[in-house]
Design an enzyme around this catalytic site. Structure first.
Site, PDB file in Angstrom:
ATOM      1  N   GLU A  44       0.836  -1.202   0.000  1.00  0.00           N
ATOM      2  CA  GLU A  44       0.000   0.000   0.000  1.00  0.00           C
ATOM      3  C   GLU A  44       0.874   1.256   0.000  1.00  0.00           C
ATOM      4  O   GLU A  44       1.827   1.361   0.779  1.00  0.00           O
ATOM      5  CB  GLU A  44      -0.873  -0.025   1.262  1.00  0.00           C
ATOM      6  N   LYS A 118      -9.935   2.146  -2.078  1.00  0.00           N
ATOM      7  CA  LYS A 118     -10.108   1.548  -0.750  1.00  0.00           C
ATOM      8  C   LYS A 118     -11.469   1.934  -0.186  1.00  0.00           C
ATOM      9  O   LYS A 118     -11.790   3.119  -0.060  1.00  0.00           O
ATOM     10  CB  LYS A 118      -8.974   2.038   0.148  1.00  0.00           C
ATOM     11  N   CYS A 159      -5.869  -3.029   2.343  1.00  0.00           N
ATOM     12  CA  CYS A 159      -5.580  -2.977   3.781  1.00  0.00           C
ATOM     13  C   CYS A 159      -6.820  -3.080   4.677  1.00  0.00           C
ATOM     14  O   CYS A 159      -7.325  -4.178   4.846  1.00  0.00           O
ATOM     15  CB  CYS A 159      -4.771  -1.730   4.099  1.00  0.00           C
TER      16      CYS A 159
END
Lengths: 290, 290
Positions: A44, A118, A159
């Site tokens: 990331e 995300k 994540c």
């Protein structure tokens, strides 16, 4: 026809010099390709330090860049030159005042085939992301990748998304057989006695099992100010078995995905046949007792 | 005020004599209570052999009984006498031609406080349940139990439900801090090389982590015709940590639930705050690519 794909994850520590980080990442990608990987994944926000550990610092907003932009152009050139599929992560400026934390996928011809913003944004001591990133608007798309010529429907959430069973389930329902998570996770500055590493690994192994998919998480490592990122980049197969895993240091995860194993797991455990979709309405509510 | 609850799981092998199985189970419940447990859990369909390993045999339909009925009456008497909360599992006849696989909960005063009909019904070699059980109509209710006087909101889905992240999530959204699964799982008669034990354990540890809840699975053990049930009864805490676990043989799992640990896990990882309920619509679809 083979249904195996050699994949790699680049686990790396990031320094202050963002151009150096990019060069370091692309050198590792080249090494992974040289070793035979046809799909390579970066951590990331791999071009810089993990700035969301600092709450609400406007200067970091300037790190956001468009897509396509400098980072995806450099990734595209590498993917094309090496003939690989390349997954990375970019601090994306959609327009002034609207930034995302975005996973990008470059095909072997250098084209940008995926951009997944995300969806779930954390906010806790050391991980104050809500100031920097808007919650993604892209859902959890499944990309028809074909690394090494093998069809491999893949989702690329990021994540914090990895803790939410909903994300993995939606990706699998849409056909994903691999879920890849670029990641930045490590110590908890406000909870020095807590170690999330085993929980992090286990919850994703659980997603692999519940959905009969392969799961790959690629983390950064090293210490940046208050956080030590624990590495632990791994690939799990569809029974949750860990096929390959790194320790806490820089390195290249080398592993092989076997898509026949996905079919076998789903024959053994046909969860998708038995889901009780008539009972799942409460999943769309925030929850809590009245 | 203490926020700890001592719990027990009775892992047992079942013989042909159903009255003897019931007596054996209640003796183990008494022993668990004597050792200090205030919540005791029995395996799935603990009064008999696991008949769903035999496809479509009408004679076993006669094993179904009403609720309240003989098994819950015997459980109620034990719960009242021992002053415990008791979770069991009954082949429930709702009406002729409509049977369920139902988890029941008896309070320390002997009242029936919960009846959760197994929602997800498997059907595979050795586990051909769709002939015997209708898919449950009760959802995944959360019961306000208070074993030992400690408030403990608890859900009691059954076995195959434990593979579905949706069930654990819905229970947690409705306030569950403990999820208990009466279970009957073991070898795979048609896949002798497959061992699901680690996947079974891991997917539930994943539910514990993703939801910040305690998870307890209570399995049978021993060999019944083509299946060897692998036991492995366990309690996991809200970080997925296995707090206590049995091997493959008969025994009583003794463990303690710490509800402060649930609070701490949810402070560390506030998943419920960050769920993207606006993006979860696809969970209500069957899935698959068009």
């Amino acid at each position: 026809m083979t249904r195996r794909v050699r994949v790699a994850g680049v686990q790396m520590a990031m320094g202050e010099d963002r151009a150096a980080n990019l060069a370091h990442a692309l050198a590792a990608v080249e090494e992974a390709a040289r070793r035979g990987a046809s799909l390579v994944v970066l951590p990331e926000l791999f071009t810089g330090r993990y700035f969301p550990q600092y709450p609400a610092r406007a200067e970091f907003l300037g790190w956001a860049e468009p897509i396509p932009g400098p980072t995806t152009e450099a990734m595209a050139a590498a993917a094309r030159r090496l003939g690989i599929t390349l997954v990375g992560s970019v601090y994306e400026r959609a327009m002034p005042g609207l930034n995302y934390n975005t996973a990008v996928v470059l095909a072997p011809d250098g084209s940008l085939v995926g951009r997944t913003r995300k969806g779930h944004i954390p906010d806790g001591p050391g991980y104050t992301e809500k100031f920097y990133f808007a919650p993604g608007d892209s859902g959890y798309p499944v990309l028809d990748l074909a690394p090494g010529g093998v069809p491999l429907p893949t989702a690329t959430p990021t994540c914090w998304d990895q803790w939410f069973p909903e994300v993995a389930r939606i990706a699998a329902l849409q056909g994903a057989q691999l879920i890849v998570y670029p990641t930045a996770i490590g110590s908890e500055p406000a909870y020095p006695d807590e170690d999330t590493h085993d929980a992090w690994r286990t919850v994703m192994r659980g997603h692999a099992i519940a959905n009969g998919v392969c799961v790959m998480a690629v983390n950064r490592c090293g210490t940046e100010d208050a956080i030590t990122f624990y590495g632990g980049t791994f690939l799990a197969g569809p029974m949750g078995e860990v096929l390959a895993e790194l320790g806490p240091d820089e390195g290249i995860l080398e592993a092989e995905i076997d898509l026949d194993a996905v079919d076998r797991a789903r024959e053994l455990s046909p969860f998708f046949r038995d889901r009780r979709i008539d009972t799942y309405g409460p999943l769309l509510a925030r929850g809590g007792r009245p």
